[in-house]
Design an enzyme around this catalytic site. Sequence first.
Site, PDB file in Angstrom:
ATOM      1  N   TYR A  18      35.684  34.678  -1.806  1.00 12.54           N
ATOM      2  CA  TYR A  18      35.885  34.025  -0.509  1.00 12.54           C
ATOM      3  C   TYR A  18      34.919  32.852  -0.367  1.00 12.54           C
ATOM      4  O   TYR A  18      35.316  31.762   0.045  1.00 12.54           O
ATOM      5  CB  TYR A  18      35.678  35.044   0.625  1.00 12.54           C
ATOM      6  CG  TYR A  18      35.959  34.464   1.983  1.00 12.54           C
ATOM      7  CD1 TYR A  18      37.247  34.422   2.489  1.00 12.54           C
ATOM      8  CD2 TYR A  18      34.931  33.927   2.759  1.00 12.54           C
ATOM      9  CE1 TYR A  18      37.515  33.874   3.730  1.00 12.54           C
ATOM     10  CE2 TYR A  18      35.187  33.378   4.001  1.00 12.54           C
ATOM     11  CZ  TYR A  18      36.478  33.354   4.480  1.00 12.54           C
ATOM     12  OH  TYR A  18      36.733  32.794   5.704  1.00 12.54           O
ATOM     13  N   HIS A  22      35.798  28.591  -0.229  1.00  5.85           N
ATOM     14  CA  HIS A  22      35.378  27.708   0.857  1.00  5.85           C
ATOM     15  C   HIS A  22      34.444  26.595   0.401  1.00  5.85           C
ATOM     16  O   HIS A  22      34.097  25.728   1.193  1.00  5.85           O
ATOM     17  CB  HIS A  22      34.790  28.526   2.013  1.00  5.85           C
ATOM     18  CG  HIS A  22      35.865  29.150   2.829  1.00  5.85           C
ATOM     19  ND1 HIS A  22      36.470  30.322   2.461  1.00  5.85           N
ATOM     20  CD2 HIS A  22      36.491  28.732   3.951  1.00  5.85           C
ATOM     21  CE1 HIS A  22      37.416  30.612   3.342  1.00  5.85           C
ATOM     22  NE2 HIS A  22      37.451  29.655   4.258  1.00  5.85           N
ATOM     23  N   TYR A  41      33.550  22.888  13.353  1.00  5.49           N
ATOM     24  CA  TYR A  41      34.041  24.194  12.905  1.00  5.49           C
ATOM     25  C   TYR A  41      33.140  24.714  11.794  1.00  5.49           C
ATOM     26  O   TYR A  41      32.916  24.028  10.798  1.00  5.49           O
ATOM     27  CB  TYR A  41      35.484  24.042  12.420  1.00  5.49           C
ATOM     28  CG  TYR A  41      36.181  25.302  11.993  1.00  5.49           C
ATOM     29  CD1 TYR A  41      35.858  26.541  12.516  1.00  5.49           C
ATOM     30  CD2 TYR A  41      37.205  25.247  11.062  1.00  5.49           C
ATOM     31  CE1 TYR A  41      36.527  27.689  12.128  1.00  5.49           C
ATOM     32  CE2 TYR A  41      37.891  26.390  10.668  1.00  5.49           C
ATOM     33  CZ  TYR A  41      37.544  27.604  11.206  1.00  5.49           C
ATOM     34  OH  TYR A  41      38.204  28.742  10.818  1.00  5.49           O
ATOM     35  N   TRP A  76      47.686  27.952   3.370  1.00  7.19           N
ATOM     36  CA  TRP A  76      46.299  28.430   3.382  1.00  7.19           C
ATOM     37  C   TRP A  76      46.226  29.879   3.869  1.00  7.19           C
ATOM     38  O   TRP A  76      45.543  30.706   3.275  1.00  7.19           O
ATOM     39  CB  TRP A  76      45.440  27.521   4.268  1.00  7.19           C
ATOM     40  CG  TRP A  76      44.002  27.936   4.289  1.00  7.19           C
ATOM     41  CD1 TRP A  76      43.384  28.703   5.233  1.00  7.19           C
ATOM     42  CD2 TRP A  76      43.001  27.620   3.319  1.00  7.19           C
ATOM     43  NE1 TRP A  76      42.063  28.870   4.919  1.00  7.19           N
ATOM     44  CE2 TRP A  76      41.807  28.218   3.741  1.00  7.19           C
ATOM     45  CE3 TRP A  76      43.006  26.880   2.140  1.00  7.19           C
ATOM     46  CZ2 TRP A  76      40.615  28.105   3.020  1.00  7.19           C
ATOM     47  CZ3 TRP A  76      41.820  26.770   1.428  1.00  7.19           C
ATOM     48  CH2 TRP A  76      40.649  27.380   1.866  1.00  7.19           C
TER      49      TRP A  76
END
Length: 106
Positions: A18, A22, A41, A76
């Site tokens: 993960y 990113h 964000y 996504w």
Amino acid sequence: MERVCFLLKVRQDRIDEYRERHENVWPEMRAALSEAGWHNYSLFLRDDGLLVGYLETDDFAAARRAMDATEVNARWQAAMGEFFEALDGARPDEAMRPLTEVFHLP
């Protein structure tokens, strides 16, 4: 400006992957988020998989609808769904439930 914070849980066995995903978020996904009104964000990930998301937007419901309308978001979400616990059949972006803000120091 609306401040939004949410929690999700990344599967323990997928935390490293993960993080890797990113490191290189697709440019078209980054552009779609910006165009949809997602600003400032950030995602924060604890070692046990607790994921804390934070963003600022003029209208969170409208920003979510704008992302729902994009093809890149569908791709996504499909690619990222396998990383999370307890989605109960929902996409990760559908499982985000904003927390209630109880204090803010501007």
